[in-house]
Enzyme design. Structure first.
Site, PDB file in Angstrom:
ATOM      1  N   THR A 102       1.225  -9.544   5.548  1.00 51.37           N
ATOM      2  CA  THR A 102       1.510  -8.379   5.436  1.00 51.37           C
ATOM      3  C   THR A 102       1.421  -8.772   3.256  1.00 51.37           C
ATOM      4  O   THR A 102       2.578  -9.932   2.982  1.00 51.37           O
ATOM      5  CB  THR A 102       2.069  -7.227   5.843  1.00 51.37           C
ATOM      6  OG1 THR A 102       1.773  -6.283   5.651  1.00 51.37           O
ATOM      7  CG2 THR A 102       3.957  -7.597   6.206  1.00 51.37           C
ATOM      8  N   ASP A 128      -8.478  -5.931   7.875  1.00 48.56           N
ATOM      9  CA  ASP A 128      -8.131  -4.834   6.429  1.00 48.56           C
ATOM     10  C   ASP A 128      -9.417  -3.853   7.189  1.00 48.56           C
ATOM     11  O   ASP A 128      -9.254  -3.096   7.283  1.00 48.56           O
ATOM     12  CB  ASP A 128      -7.599  -4.769   6.029  1.00 48.56           C
ATOM     13  CG  ASP A 128      -5.865  -5.796   5.950  1.00 48.56           C
ATOM     14  OD1 ASP A 128      -5.179  -5.491   7.421  1.00 48.56           O
ATOM     15  OD2 ASP A 128      -5.750  -5.758   4.275  1.00 48.56           O
ATOM     16  N   GLY A 158      -3.415  -7.066  -2.578  1.00 46.56           N
ATOM     17  CA  GLY A 158      -4.416  -7.642  -0.910  1.00 46.56           C
ATOM     18  C   GLY A 158      -5.149  -6.867   0.102  1.00 46.56           C
ATOM     19  O   GLY A 158      -5.669  -7.307   0.243  1.00 46.56           O
ATOM     20  N   ALA A 159      -4.316  -5.714  -0.088  1.00 43.61           N
ATOM     21  CA  ALA A 159      -5.234  -4.614   0.738  1.00 43.61           C
ATOM     22  C   ALA A 159      -6.376  -3.764   0.339  1.00 43.61           C
ATOM     23  O   ALA A 159      -7.155  -3.843   0.853  1.00 43.61           O
ATOM     24  CB  ALA A 159      -4.026  -2.917   1.005  1.00 43.61           C
ATOM     25  N   SER A 202       3.550  -4.093  14.050  1.00 48.80           N
ATOM     26  CA  SER A 202       2.829  -4.714  14.461  1.00 48.80           C
ATOM     27  C   SER A 202       3.416  -4.953  15.627  1.00 48.80           C
ATOM     28  O   SER A 202       3.514  -5.248  16.733  1.00 48.80           O
ATOM     29  CB  SER A 202       2.695  -5.454  13.279  1.00 48.80           C
ATOM     30  OG  SER A 202       1.993  -5.387  12.032  1.00 48.80           O
ATOM     31  N   GLY A 255      -5.557   0.497  -6.948  1.00 50.39           N
ATOM     32  CA  GLY A 255      -4.476  -0.421  -6.201  1.00 50.39           C
ATOM     33  C   GLY A 255      -5.330  -1.580  -6.140  1.00 50.39           C
ATOM     34  O   GLY A 255      -6.795  -1.462  -5.875  1.00 50.39           O
ATOM     35  N   LYS A 260      -0.821 -12.110   1.533  1.00 53.13           N
ATOM     36  CA  LYS A 260      -1.681 -12.046   1.293  1.00 53.13           C
ATOM     37  C   LYS A 260      -2.437 -13.348   0.653  1.00 53.13           C
ATOM     38  O   LYS A 260      -3.461 -13.516   1.133  1.00 53.13           O
ATOM     39  CB  LYS A 260      -3.108 -10.927   1.497  1.00 53.13           C
ATOM     40  CG  LYS A 260      -2.023  -9.881   2.779  1.00 53.13           C
ATOM     41  CD  LYS A 260      -2.809  -8.596   3.016  1.00 53.13           C
ATOM     42  CE  LYS A 260      -2.421  -7.370   4.506  1.00 53.13           C
ATOM     43  NZ  LYS A 260      -2.785  -6.477   4.369  1.00 53.13           N
ATOM     44  N   GLY A 287      -2.610   5.351   7.204  1.00 48.67           N
ATOM     45  CA  GLY A 287      -2.871   4.155   7.944  1.00 48.67           C
ATOM     46  C   GLY A 287      -3.001   4.150   8.888  1.00 48.67           C
ATOM     47  O   GLY A 287      -2.789   2.916   9.459  1.00 48.67           O
ATOM     48  N   ASN A 308      -5.213 -11.509   5.948  1.00 49.55           N
ATOM     49  CA  ASN A 308      -4.250 -11.177   7.480  1.00 49.55           C
ATOM     50  C   ASN A 308      -3.971 -11.482   8.452  1.00 49.55           C
ATOM     51  O   ASN A 308      -3.350 -11.184   9.546  1.00 49.55           O
ATOM     52  CB  ASN A 308      -4.339  -9.166   7.368  1.00 49.55           C
ATOM     53  CG  ASN A 308      -5.135  -9.253   7.964  1.00 49.55           C
ATOM     54  OD1 ASN A 308      -6.289 -10.010   8.661  1.00 49.55           O
ATOM     55  ND2 ASN A 308      -5.139  -7.598   8.247  1.00 49.55           N
TER      56      ASN A 308
HETATM   57  P1  NDP Z   1       0.691  -5.726  -2.529  1.00 49.10           P
HETATM   58  O1  NDP Z   1       1.648  -6.416  -2.675  1.00 49.10           O
HETATM   59  O2  NDP Z   1      -0.607  -7.267  -2.596  1.00 49.10           O
HETATM   60  O3  NDP Z   1      -0.467  -5.192  -3.238  1.00 49.10           O
HETATM   61  C1  NDP Z   1       0.666  -3.744  -3.575  1.00 49.10           C
HETATM   62  C2  NDP Z   1      -0.218  -2.412  -4.920  1.00 49.10           C
HETATM   63  O4  NDP Z   1       0.697  -1.853  -5.290  1.00 49.10           O
HETATM   64  C3  NDP Z   1      -0.622  -3.343  -5.915  1.00 49.10           C
HETATM   65  O5  NDP Z   1      -2.135  -2.782  -6.976  1.00 49.10           O
HETATM   66  C4  NDP Z   1      -0.130  -3.042  -7.191  1.00 49.10           C
HETATM   67  O6  NDP Z   1      -0.181  -3.189  -8.726  1.00 49.10           O
HETATM   68  C5  NDP Z   1       0.637  -1.395  -6.386  1.00 49.10           C
HETATM   69  N1  NDP Z   1       1.759  -1.255  -7.122  1.00 49.10           N
HETATM   70  C6  NDP Z   1       2.818  -1.414  -6.459  1.00 49.10           C
HETATM   71  N2  NDP Z   1       3.394  -0.427  -7.068  1.00 49.10           N
HETATM   72  C7  NDP Z   1       3.063   0.307  -7.602  1.00 49.10           C
HETATM   73  C8  NDP Z   1       3.226   1.970  -8.635  1.00 49.10           C
HETATM   74  N3  NDP Z   1       4.916   2.221  -8.520  1.00 49.10           N
HETATM   75  N4  NDP Z   1       2.330   2.462  -9.108  1.00 49.10           N
HETATM   76  C9  NDP Z   1       1.425   2.303  -8.725  1.00 49.10           C
HETATM   77  N5  NDP Z   1       1.149   1.022  -7.687  1.00 49.10           N
HETATM   78  C10 NDP Z   1       2.358   0.322  -7.083  1.00 49.10           C
HETATM   79  O7  NDP Z   1       0.401  -4.911  -1.300  1.00 49.10           O
HETATM   80  P2  NDP Z   1      -0.858  -4.476   0.103  1.00 49.10           P
HETATM   81  O8  NDP Z   1      -2.176  -4.407  -0.820  1.00 49.10           O
HETATM   82  O9  NDP Z   1      -1.126  -6.068   0.259  1.00 49.10           O
HETATM   83  O10 NDP Z   1      -0.491  -3.224   0.554  1.00 49.10           O
HETATM   84  C11 NDP Z   1      -0.406  -2.133  -0.189  1.00 49.10           C
HETATM   85  C12 NDP Z   1      -0.105  -0.923   0.613  1.00 49.10           C
HETATM   86  O11 NDP Z   1      -0.991  -0.638   1.720  1.00 49.10           O
HETATM   87  C13 NDP Z   1       1.041  -1.015   1.292  1.00 49.10           C
HETATM   88  O12 NDP Z   1       1.786   0.307   1.203  1.00 49.10           O
HETATM   89  C14 NDP Z   1       0.686  -1.627   2.868  1.00 49.10           C
HETATM   90  O13 NDP Z   1       1.366  -1.146   3.743  1.00 49.10           O
HETATM   91  C15 NDP Z   1      -0.530  -0.796   2.627  1.00 49.10           C
HETATM   92  N6  NDP Z   1      -1.312  -1.190   3.938  1.00 49.10           N
HETATM   93  C16 NDP Z   1      -1.527  -1.604   5.298  1.00 49.10           C
HETATM   94  C17 NDP Z   1      -2.483  -1.492   6.141  1.00 49.10           C
HETATM   95  C18 NDP Z   1      -2.347  -0.720   7.552  1.00 49.10           C
HETATM   96  O14 NDP Z   1      -3.479  -1.799   8.645  1.00 49.10           O
HETATM   97  N7  NDP Z   1      -3.128   0.501   7.750  1.00 49.10           N
HETATM   98  C19 NDP Z   1      -2.961  -2.923   6.007  1.00 49.10           C
HETATM   99  C20 NDP Z   1      -2.321  -3.379   5.033  1.00 49.10           C
HETATM  100  C21 NDP Z   1      -1.370  -3.091   4.111  1.00 49.10           C
HETATM  101  P3  NDP Z   1      -0.082  -4.097  -9.846  1.00 49.10           P
HETATM  102  O15 NDP Z   1      -0.703  -5.151  -9.331  1.00 49.10           O
HETATM  103  O16 NDP Z   1       0.111  -3.558 -10.625  1.00 49.10           O
HETATM  104  O17 NDP Z   1       1.370  -4.263  -9.066  1.00 49.10           O
END
Ligand code: NDP
Length: 281
Positions: free
Chosen positions: A63, A103, A131-132, A18, A128, A67, A241, A88
């Site tokens: 991020t 997003d 937040g995303a 970013s 998932g 979020k 992404g 975000n």
């Molecule tokens: P969060 O921390 O809010 O959520 C993480 C998610 O990943 C949860 O659903 C969590 O599940 C799941 N998770 C984590 N580890 C595992 C695992 N080993 N197996 C299965 N599920 C898993 O993160 P965000 O939602 O903000 O981000 C998620 C992804 O999206 C990241 O990689 C981020 O970089 C990417 N992203 C990209 C963007 C872009 O513009 N390209 C914008 C926003 C995000 P649980 O709830 O069960 O823990």
């Protein structure tokens, strides 16, 4: 004139592109901007953001995993942020923060305008519920996808995401153990941070059909395992992404500065450095 002060808060945030993207937008539009990455653990986020505001911070991106915490501390939020329950983009207004979520709009711009994917009627699997995922689910539904199945390790979070869409006939919560029985999807979106957290559960190749598009919201190294699986399953499209990242940043930039920057040049420059990590054919 002193530059306006912006930042991205996250944990971890060292990998974030970013600062680079916003510097390019600032140069392109002639806007004086200081944009830094601030690493902060969830328990210290509120205090860190308050210090940032006290030092003149006028806008921020947020991020993972902050979020939902960002949403909770806003004085005011946009309708799309409320639908996501996640923020975000923070905009300093009247001594408080207004929260938005770019997003979903960023993902749709990339998949539609750049990748040329028509999302209508696509039977969709969303992995998932963080937040995303909460940001992109309403946008995908508005774009006209077919049924949406949401799977998350913590199934209560998947249920909450599904319930928030208020479309019980169209949006469903499932478990990872259901995957082999779910059949083919036209669109599979990996919105987990699994690649940085022990890896994603094994996904059956039966999820992928001849026209399936597989989209990983992460980019760079974190997108390699899911995109490798998609290619091995002969997915029609395998998209990381990076484009979404550039587009959601452009939406944030427009909210702060009132100008939407041109994104293709920035995307091409970043893609040049990540060329091996995407195919779209
Ligand atoms: P969060 O921390 O809010 O959520 C993480 C998610 O990943 C949860 O659903 C969590 O599940 C799941 N998770 C984590 N580890 C595992 C695992 N080993 N197996 C299965 N599920 C898993 O993160 P965000 O939602 O903000 O981000 C998620 C992804 O999206 C990241 O990689 C981020 O970089 C990417 N992203 C990209 C963007 C872009 O513009 N390209 C914008 C926003 C995000 P649980 O709830 O069960 O823990």
């Amino acid at each position: 004139m002193s530059p306006s002060r912006h930042a991205v808060f996250g944990h971890p945030v060292a990998h974030s592109l970013s600062p680079r993207i916003h510097a390019a937008f600032a140069a392109q539009t002639g806007i004086a901007l200081q944009y830094e990455a601030i690493e902060v653990a969830p328990e210290a986020f509120t205090a860190s953001l308050a210090s940032f505001a006290a030092a003149g911070g006028s806008g921020a991106n947020v991020t993972l995993p902050l979020k939902e915490a960002a949403f909770a501390l806003c004085a005011d939020t946009s309708a799309r942020a409320r639908r996501a329950g996640a923020v975000n983009t923070l905009i300093r207004e009247n001594g408080g923060w207004r929260g938005d979520n770019t997003d979903g709009a960023g993902l749709l711009r990339d998949l539609g305008d750049r990748q040329g994917l028509d999302l209508r009627e696509r039977r969709t699997l969303l992995l998932g519920a963080g937040g995303a995922a909460r940001g992109v689910a309403p946008a995908l539904l508005d774009a006209g996808i077919g049924e949406l199945f949401v799977i998350n390790r913590d199934s209560a979070r998947a249920d909450a995401l599904v319930d928030a869409q208020e479309q019980p006939g169209r949006v469903h919560s499932r478990y990872y153990t259901d995957l082999t029985a779910l059949g083919e999807f036209d669109l599979i979106v990996n919105a987990t941070s699994a690649a940085r957290n022990g890896g994603l559960q094994k996904l059956p190749m039966s999820l992928v059909g001849a026209r399936t598009a597989c989209v990983d919201l992460s980019y760079g190294e974190a997108s390699i395992p899911f995109l490798a699986w998609a290619r091995a399953a002969s997915a029609h499209d395998a998209v990381d992404g990076l484009g979404m990242l550039v587009e959601q940043a452009a939406e944030s930039f427009a909210l702060w500065h009132g100008v939407r920057p041109e994104t293709d040049g920035v995307y091409a420059e970043l893609r040049g450095r990540n060329a091996a990590l995407v195919t779209a054919d």
